[in-house]
Scaffold this active site. Structure first.
Site, mmCIF file in Angstrom:
data_model
loop_
_atom_site.group_PDB
_atom_site.id
_atom_site.type_symbol
_atom_site.label_atom_id
_atom_site.label_comp_id
_atom_site.label_asym_id
_atom_site.label_seq_id
_atom_site.Cartn_x
_atom_site.Cartn_y
_atom_site.Cartn_z
ATOM 1 N N ASP A 99 18.651 19.580 33.667
ATOM 2 C CA ASP A 99 19.833 19.961 34.101
ATOM 3 C C ASP A 99 20.335 21.268 33.952
ATOM 4 O O ASP A 99 19.818 22.107 33.674
ATOM 5 C CB ASP A 99 20.870 19.351 34.056
ATOM 6 C CG ASP A 99 21.823 18.577 35.332
ATOM 7 O OD1 ASP A 99 21.638 19.554 35.733
ATOM 8 O OD2 ASP A 99 22.176 17.556 35.279
ATOM 9 N N ASP A 154 22.780 15.599 44.498
ATOM 10 C CA ASP A 154 23.562 14.560 43.177
ATOM 11 C C ASP A 154 24.860 13.903 43.941
ATOM 12 O O ASP A 154 25.358 12.966 43.539
ATOM 13 C CB ASP A 154 25.511 15.137 42.100
ATOM 14 C CG ASP A 154 24.479 15.882 41.541
ATOM 15 O OD1 ASP A 154 23.563 16.042 40.910
ATOM 16 O OD2 ASP A 154 25.286 17.032 41.126
#
Length: 682
Positions: free
Chosen positions: A429, A486
């Site tokens: 990430d 997301d």
């Protein structure tokens, strides 16, 4: 692509399009490319060369801007030095002896993927300061009235912008230090009348994971140039060698799809390296993030893992919250040691349980980031990139990846976890933009990933950056999957996946079945729609499976089994976007490389303006071949679908011509639903 030069000047592209005859009169074509001059113009039009030079009175943006070591502006004037060509590559070398500069333009071609790659390399005999270096500059067609570039936001990536050509410049610069949700480095230029399936289109992608700049400029004489490079002043140190990232370009006579398929194939077959080989089945994922967030309890995670395996998951990914004192997103980033409060016996018991359920194990890291509230920041505040008073992002700073000691520390912590446990996957990430653009940051991140890949070659990596904030062909040289967004909202994902397919293949694009009520949009969607949208790409689940009722379990299990049965060919399929006559329907055709079978996903994203569905034309079929086409989820037709379209009752056998020119007539359905057709050439 035909390049030509006058005398020893820099070359320019004088033709780019369909293949020319082998005996084409190239000298004639080069001269016939020149445009006329008239009053108010120079006596000769300055070349739109591979690096337009200000010193040759070029009226637009130059391809190179630099200063000498003492800050004096330099105006290079390059002359021919050498050319090295083989079957699929070409290096053109030019120098400026007065200023001590050498510039090399490097091209390679790939006949199978129909991609040309291009790069510019600048070498100097002393330290200079670089402000701008364009990859080889290419012309844009004058038979176009618009360009399509890509913007976006968190949970709304890959938004296509259509901008009309006009005198002057379309200038887009990303100075956030990563690829960015807002500035995906892609450009498509359709000629007049082009659609998804027909017409001429030119495609560009700049394969760099840091700040970048795009210039699309129409000169006063009507000619057009396209420039790509790192963002201005990304090189913070003087140097003697600089190079652009790789520019990937293609031409399509088959609409946007021709560019899309070329990019998809090149990513899948040339850029990504597959640890177990491209033919190895891609596993169905389960990611625990939206089930537990930071609340890690071993018994709960074991129960969730067992339920996910029953649904068909083949890989369990432990997301954020397993390390340090990570009870929320404000602390412990960079403290990459297992939290003994949550895992008193380490990660072993959970990993062993997942293996016993037939799943491999993956884990989340955010290696390039640090929280001020962390042991490492307290010990090494100087490792953070940027000033002490900088604005935080998600309560975190970025680590200075240009420092070897920072990369060594991160490597040691990650390698310790990977060496101790049987882990085959990293979700990598990157949850904030950088405090300033710096090319060394991107190069440092590349170096860390490359080192880990070398020492743990069987570990796959997913590029995630708050979803789609770091997706480009540069990061895909080092990773095998991207987290597109997301948002697990299937309605939002339908559109994002549709537009991202202009550059990304099925195999690298992760898509998960989210919770019944989406955590980022609050929208509630039926399990069938959520499952089929995830089945369009590399399928996974990201919800608490304990919330599923018996009906939802049955539907999700059925769609997952279908995906597994078809993934062998789908993961190497070409994605063709269809020209839907209904704007509310986003439809695509995933087709086997040899054309022997296909699947059509027709997602209804809103209420149609007309009462009955319009026929949906397919594409890229053999006109004279016969195809068997079946609506495999016709049992989903609602009570308000009261007519008798033949596909609602049975499979049909029809010609490719009929499918491409009349099209399939689908039953009526509600918004937020998906029809799925299977086709096979007989």
């Amino acid at each position: 692509m035909l390049l030509a030069a006058t005398g020893d000047r820099l070359p320019q592209v004088v033709y780019w399009g369909p293949p020319l005859p082998a005996d084409a009169p190239v000298d004639t074509l080069a001269r016939a490319h020149a445009i006329d001059v008239t009053g108010g113009m120079l006596d000769e039009n300055p070349d739109v060369s591979l690096s337009p030079e200000a010193v040759r009175t070029f009226p637009g943006q130059p391809g190179l801007i630099l200063r000498d070591h003492d800050g004096t502006p330099m105006l290079p004037k390059f002359c021919f030095k050498d050319a090295v060509q083989d079957e699929d590559s070409l290096d053109l070398v030019y120098d400026d002896k007065i200023n001590g500069l050498t510039i090399t333009f490097r091209f390679t071609t790939d006949n199978r993927t129909r991609i040309i790659t291009a790069k510019t390399i600048l070498e100097t005999d002393r330290q200079v300061h670089l402000h701008w270096l364009a990859a080889p500059v290419l012309p844009a067609p004058q038979q176009s009235d618009e360009m399509i570039d890509v913007s976006g936001r968190w949970c709304g990536e890959f938004q296509l912008n259509r901008t009309s050509w006009s005198p002057g410049m379309r200038f887009r610069e990303n100075r956030t230090g990563r690829t960015g949700h807002e500035h995906f480095p892609g450009l498509l230029i359709p000629c007049l009348g082009a659609t998804n399936t027909q017409g001429e289109v030119y495609g560009f992608h700049y394969g760099w994971s840091g700040g970048h700049k795009m210039i699309a400029e129409e000169l006063p004489d009507g000619r057009r140039q396209i420039q790509w490079g790192h963002a201005s002043r990304m090189e913070t140190q003087a140097g003697t060698r600089f190079e652009s990232a790789t520019l990937y370009v293609t031409y399509s006579p088959y609409g946007l799809n021709g560019c899309a398929v070329a990019f998809q194939r090149h990513v899948r077959d040339r850029i990504v390296t597959w640890p177990k080989g491209q033919a190895h089945p891609r596993p169905v994922h389960y990611n625990c993030w939206e089930a537990v967030y930071f609340d890690h309890k071993l018994d709960v995670l074991k129960d969730i893992a067992s339920r996910a395996a029953t649904l068909g998951a083949e890989r369990f990914v432990l997301d954020d919250g397993w390390f340090g004192q990570r009870d929320d997103d404000t602390r412990s980033l960079s403290d990459w040691e297992v939290d003994p409060r949550k895992y008193p016996d380490g990660l072993g018991p959970l990993i062993q349980h997942c293996h016993a359920e037939g799943m491999t194990f993956g884990i989340w890291f955010e290696p390039e980031m640090i929280n001020p509230d962390s042991d490492i920041h307290r010990a090494h505040p100087d490792w953070a990139l940027g000033g002490e008073d900088q604005t935080l992002g998600r309560a975190q700073k970025a680590l200075n990846m240009a420092l070897p000691e920072v990369r060594d520390f991160i490597y040691d912590r990650m390698a310790a976890i990977l060496s101790k446990h049987d882990i085959d996957y990293i979700k990598w990430d990157h949850n904030r933009v950088l405090p300033m653009p710096d090319a060394d940051q991107t190069r440092g991140s590349y170096a860390l990933i490359d080192r880990l890949r070398a020492d743990f070659p069987m570990v796959e990596i997913e590029s995630c950056a708050s979803g789609g904030g770091r997706i480009d062909f540069g990061i895909l040289q080092r990773t095998q999957r991207v987290w597109l967004s997301d948002s697990n909202d299937a309605l939002e994902r339908l559109r994002i996946q549709h537009d991202a397919a202009l550059f990304l293949p099925v195999a690298v694009t992760g898509s998960h079945v989210g919770p019944r009520r989406c955590h980022t949009s609050g929208r509630m969607l039926d399990i069938s729609f959520r499952a089929w949208v995830a089945a369009q790409r590399h399928m996974g689940f990201e919800m608490d499976p304990r919330e599923l009722d018996d009906h939802e379990v049955a539907v999700l299990s059925e769609v997952t089994a279908w995906w597994k049965a078809n993934r062998e060919w789908m993961l190497s399929a070409d994605i063709h976007l269809l020209d839907s006559p209904d704007p509310s329907v986003l439809a695509e055709q995933q087709q086997h490389r040899e054309g022997e079978q296909f699947v059509v996903f027709a997602g209804k994203a809103g209420t149609s303006a007309q009462i009955a569905p319009r026929p949906l034309r397919l594409t890229s079929l053999e006109p004279d071949a016969r195809y068997r086409v079946e609506l495999i989820n016709r049992h989903n037709a609602p009570a308000l679908s009261r007519g008798y379209p033949l596909l609602k009752e049975q499979a049909i056998e029809v010609s490719g011509t009929w499918l491409m020119h009349h099209g399939v007539t689908l039953p009526w359905n509600y918004p937020d639903t998906m029809w799925v057709l299977e086709g096979r050439r007989l």
